[in-house]
Design a protein around this motif. Structure first.
Motif: not given
Lengths: 440, 296, 308
Positions: A160-166, A266-273, A280-293
């Motif tokens: 979300q943060d980068l999408f907003d920024k751009w 900056v994105g990943w079409v993926s499953a809930q898990w 776990g693998n991108a801890p430094k990006t906490a707070g910046n992600w959102r989920v869209a359909p």
């Protein structure tokens, strides 16, 4: 004197031949007798799984069920060798009582006569505890072969943060996805990667587009991989790759984790898990992600999501105490406490119906900036086509697609070619196994 | 000395003989046996039942017709063709350098070169895997800085990357074998050569190398055999490379066939084929350089 | 003897131009400064190549998961080696230590028995003639060519029938067979154990096995050490056999254990750090062992080749 040596050698050879004939006969004489549990008798069930955190649920069961103890062995992920272990254990007659089996692998186990049919132990009573389409995944006609555990309804994770920024809106259709990809490229990043070695992901996308690759027609298996919908998906991603709009690096690997962490992807079409993966693998990006359909196809008549991954708890053939094992399997996947523990371990989306509301999943999450992100997945779970099936050689089909995609990426053919080849090769696979294929 | 010879020999050979028969011969016989059969299924959807039927050489024909498997055989032969010279030459160069008078700090270097031998192949692959992945690898990063973009894990390069891992693991060991042989050369030979006016290079070419020949042959044969059985290194790199398929090498193909596709019979045929190729190449090589096997 | 070998290709370091090539314990005499610089320079470059991954893992073992992927591989960042080591050793109830113990059992036990069994067989082949001896020997040698895949599955099925699969024996027993060991022992025994010594002992009335155990074994020691080390390293590093045979993680050797962590790491990211840490812990002592044992190895090989 010389004869002594010769005699020794011939004795050895005879012994060898004897042993060989013993080994050759008597193949597959597994213990098929089930046993009744006498009151007060203690039983230990063996359970093989790789799901992180499942040990806590097992511990809980063990503390509450002193007479029926479950011994968990953590094995490699199924597709990386876990199934191999199970098959060879079945062949050798020393398989565990319970095992983790993903939905797409069940027909293969059926073919190897590796799973117990469980309606004979009363499993049909449990049907309404689970989401319909997942119950379908473990059924074959009127017969049921496993207890559904979890699935992976899909949506789109994005920064979300980068999408907003751009100044980019999260895409709702694949056309918008492509446009967004172009914009993101202008800023030097990528909207995602197409993992050439992970055709299960591609399969899910085809599933979403309305493809129905596998099925049965009377006594025959049907294979229809290179249909319209699949070609559409293949051409779409071919175009994205040709125009350098997505990367082609493997997912679940170091390079990809680094890209996620550093905002190169900056994105990943993926499953809930996938949430656990990001956490776990991108801890430094906490707070910046959102989920869209999940993005939709323009010509889709209704909203459709898809499923990526999903597994069950199966009783392997020869389980000594099937009723107790069934009890455990049902408990593991429906008991609220157990399910909560599994959720916390990051096992996926629960198969138990109504497991979502009120559970650990149903809350705002700081990693996703306070979004109640699982609501998106809950909705996705309601829009998955129930009629998708698998065949006994699914893993080989995945291999064919992997090979084809990898070749295409290196310039040898296109994705559509890969899909066509997979069609032919899959039919070959089934025939080589001696299975009847419709139309052949 | 010939009294009770055969009986005594049998006595000494018995423990090894029994173990060898049980754990080498018996499985290979069983594998050959399995390779001659196949499974037939009956019933709706093929789930009615199965039976093992004699199939003659069908599995071998299938294996050879499968493009993936034949490719994998070709690939390991190419791999061997690259690996063997690289390995032997590198080991030889190191051995020669260590043995010259100009060398200093020899024990340190020798140890440094030998260290990787103690690292299991899978661990070495994990390590080098980290060193190959763009974004994580300091090597890729450094090369990027000077404008060279290398993809260690893609296309045809990945084969060379694996050659690198195997070389890194085993050169030190092979070097030691060569060093040992070099050190057994009678120094008087050098004296004599010098008296005749031979230069340093000349000595290398005409004394050292020929004397080292048996060791070179030995290491070459073992390298060929090991190389054809390549399995662990590509398997570990598979998740991070886009070019490694599950049948990248014959051993991987057979393993995949047996354990993922549950087709033990085809897998057995593939394993037997691989063994044959290995034998043909090794004996061929020995025959080529005029040795009859084990005349040492 | 004519030289038909291909000479080494020109390398970046010119071959040494010594006045005198003395082959003897490093007692360099008049080599030029230039040649020294070139040679040592070349050796140093090679050393960097061999030691780079070792250095990398040392640095990586001190990092946290985040730093592992986030910072440059060549230098430290927020080092926390002791924390990481503690994690490695205590994770999953200290299973790593169990794995180490298992590797020691498989490699140590296996190599020990293999050496003894091979010595017996090699000695038997070398010192006693019988018809078909060469055929037997060639059969044994052919065993070296058999790929593990051909053996592993049938072995697994066979061992399952006698309920030995997924036990220590399933890895130990096949590891005891060392055709190469028999080969080496035969060569060595034939060359180094004098027949007259054996005759003398026989005349004194000693039994064959006694002669073997007291006379021959002692002479064969360098070869025995070589075989032990070779087999030890081979079993320690073996991945395929335990992969096929074992499903209980408590029986895994380190190779299998660490790779299992590595394959899980995608789902449980902290496992990357644990794998790196575990690899570091496993690699360091073995390297120290290599340093120490390298000396024995060299002398063993030298003896072998001289006699050969």
């Amino acid at each position: 004197m010389i004869r002594h040596a010769r005699r020794k050698i011939s004795v050895l050879v005879a012994a060898a031949l004897l042993a060989l004939s013993v080994a050759a006969c008597g193949d597959g004489d597994d213990d098929s007798s089930t046993q009744e549990l006498k009151p007060g008798q203690k039983v230990t069930l063996e359970f093989w799984s790789w799901v992180p955190g499942i040990d806590k649920a097992v511990d809980l069961w063990n503390s509450e069920n002193p007479d029926v103890q479950v011994k968990l062995s953590t094995i490699t992920v199924g597709t990386s060798g876990g199934y191999a272990k199970m098959y060879s254990a079945l062949e050798a007659g020393n398989a565990p009582d319970l095992a983790q089996v993903e939905y797409q692998e069940l027909p293969s186990f059926l073919l190897a006569d590796g799973v117990e049919e469980i309606t004979q132990y009363g499993a049909s009573d449990d049907a309404d505890k689970f989401v319909d389409w997942q119950w379908e995944q473990v059924s074959f006609g009127d017969e049921v072969y496993a207890i559904p555990q979890a699935s992976g309804p899909m949506a789109m994770f994005y920064r979300q943060d980068l999408f907003d920024k751009w100044g980019i809106e999260p895409p709702t259709t694949w056309t918008e996805y492509e446009a967004a990809a172009r914009e993101i490229r202008e800023h030097g990043a990528y909207i995602g990667t197409f993992p050439p070695g992970n055709s299960a992901w591609f399969t899910a996308l085809a599933w979403q587009a309305g493809a129905r690759w596998f099925g049965t027609d009377g006594d025959d298996w049907t294979v229809d991989i290179d249909n319209e919908a699949t070609r559409k998906v293949a051409e779409f991603w071919q175009r994205l790759i040709d125009e350098d709009l997505v990367k082609t690096e493997p997912d679940f690997a170091n390079g990809w984790y680094k890209d996620l962490q550093e905002g190169q992807i900056v994105g990943w079409v993926s499953a809930q898990w996938g949430d656990a993966i990001l956490r776990g693998n991108a801890p430094k990006t906490a707070g910046n992600w959102r989920v869209a359909p999940m993005p939709q196809w323009d010509d889709a008549s209704e909203f459709a999501s898809a499923n990526w991954g999903g597994s069950s708890t199966a009783l392997l053939k020869g389980a000594d105490y099937p009723e107790e094992a069934l009890d455990f399997a049902v408990w593991l996947n429906t008991d609220l406490e157990a399910v909560d523990l599994l959720i916390q371990g990051g096992y996926g989306w629960p198969a138990a119906s109504d497991a979502f509301s009120g559970s650990v999943l149903d809350r705002a999450d700081p990693f996703f900036g306070g979004q109640r992100y699982n609501e998106v997945f809950a909705d996705a779970d309601e829009h998955i086509d129930k009629s998708w099936q698998w065949i006994p050689t699914t893993s080989q089909t995945y291999e064919h697609l992997n090979d084809g995609f990898q070749a295409a990426i290196e310039g040898d053919g296109t994705f559509v070619d890969a899909v066509e080849q997979a069609q032919g090769l899959t039919i070959d696979d089934l025939e080589k196994k001696g299975l009847p294929v419709a139309g052949e | 000395m010939r009294r009770h010879d055969a009986r005594t020999a049998a006595g000494f050979l018995a423990p090894f003989g029994i173990l060898f028969a049980l754990f080498f011969l018996l499985p290979i016989v069983y594998a050959i046996y399995q390779s001659l059969f196949t499974i037939e299924r009956t019933g709706a959807l093929g789930l009615g039942g199965e039976e093992q039927v004699f199939a003659g050489f069908d599995n071998y024909v299938d294996a050879l017709q499968e493009p993936g498997f034949v490719d994998s055989l070709g690939r390991v032969v190419v791999f061997a063709a690259i690996q063997v010279p690289v390995m032997i030459v590198f080991a030889l160069v190191l051995a020669l350098l260590l043995e010259t008078a100009s060398a200093r700090g020899v024990p340190f270097f020798r140890t440094a070169y030998f260290l990787p031998f103690g690292v299991p192949g899978v661990i070495a692959s994990i390590l080098w895997g980290f060193l190959y992945v763009p974004g994580v690898s300091p090597i890729v990063g450094a090369l990027d800085q000077v404008g060279i973009h290398v993809d260690f894990l893609g296309g045809d390069t990945v084969l060379l990357s694996i050659v690198n891992i195997v070389t890194w693991e085993f050169v030190g060991y092979n070097m030691l074998v060569l060093v040992a042989q070099l050190q057994s050369i009678d120094p008087n030979l050098y004296e004599a050569a010098r008296v005749d006016g031979a230069s340093g290079w000349h000595i290398v070419r005409h004394i050292k190398l020929p004397m080292v020949r048996p060791a070179i042959v030995l290491t070459t044969v073992f390298t060929i055999i090991g190389t054809l059985q390549l399995f662990a290194e590509p398997l570990i790199l598979k998740p991070v490379s886009t070019s490694i398929s599950s049948h990248y090498t014959p051993n991987m193909a057979a393993y995949n066939e047996a354990f993922s596709n549950n087709n033990y019979h085809l897998a057995a045929a593939e394993a037997v084929l691989l063994a044959l190729v290995a034998m043909v190449l090794s004996f061929g090589f020995l025959r080529l350089i005029g040795r009859g096997g084990d005349r040492r | 003897m004519t030289d038909t070998r291909v000479s080494p290709p020109p390398t970046s370091e010119a071959p040494p131009k010594p006045r005198e090539v003395r082959h003897e314990p490093r007692r360099p005499t008049d080599s030029t400064l230039r040649s020294r610089v070139l040679v040592v320079g070349g050796l140093a470059i090679a050393a960097v190549y061999f030691l780079l991954p070792v250095y990398w893992i040392l640095v990586a073992a001190t990092k946290s998961t985040g730093d592992l992927f986030g910072t440059s591989g060549l230098w430290f960042a927020n080092p926390r080696l002791l924390d990481n080591l503690e994690n490695v050793l205590t994770f999953q109830d200290g299973i790593y230590l169990r794995w180490t113990l298992n590797s020691v059992i498989y490699a140590g036990g296996g190599a020990l028995i293999a050496t003894f069994v091979s010595a017996m067989a090699g000695y038997g082949l070398a010192k006693f003639w019988f018809r078909g001896r060469e055929a037997v020997f060639n059969l044994i040698l052919a065993g070296v060519f058999i790929p593990m895949t051909a053996l592993a599955l049938p072995l697994y099925l066979m061992l399952s029938k006698v309920e030995l699969a997924n036990t220590y024996w399933s890895v130990l027993l096949p590891s005891i067979v060392s055709p190469f060991g028999v080969y080496l022992c035969r060569i060595y025994a034939a060359a180094a154990v004098p027949d007259d010594l054996l005759e003398a002992a026989r005349i004194d009335g000693a039994g064959e096995f006694r002669i073997f155990a007291t006379v021959a074994l002692r002479i064969m020691t360098p070869a025995l050490v070589t075989i032990f080390l070779f087999q030890f390293v081979g079993i320690w590093n073996n991945y395929f056999l335990p992969l096929v045979m074992l499903s209980d993680p408590n029986l895994y050797p380190i190779t299998l254990g660490l790779t299992s962590w590595y394959t899980f790491a995608g789902r449980q990211p902290e496992l990357y750090q644990l794998t790196v840490g575990g690899a570091f812990v496993s690699v360091v002592p073995l390297m120290i062992a290599m340093v120490v044992l390298q000396r024995f190895w060299r002398s063993g090989l030298t003896q072998g080749s001289v006699k050969g």
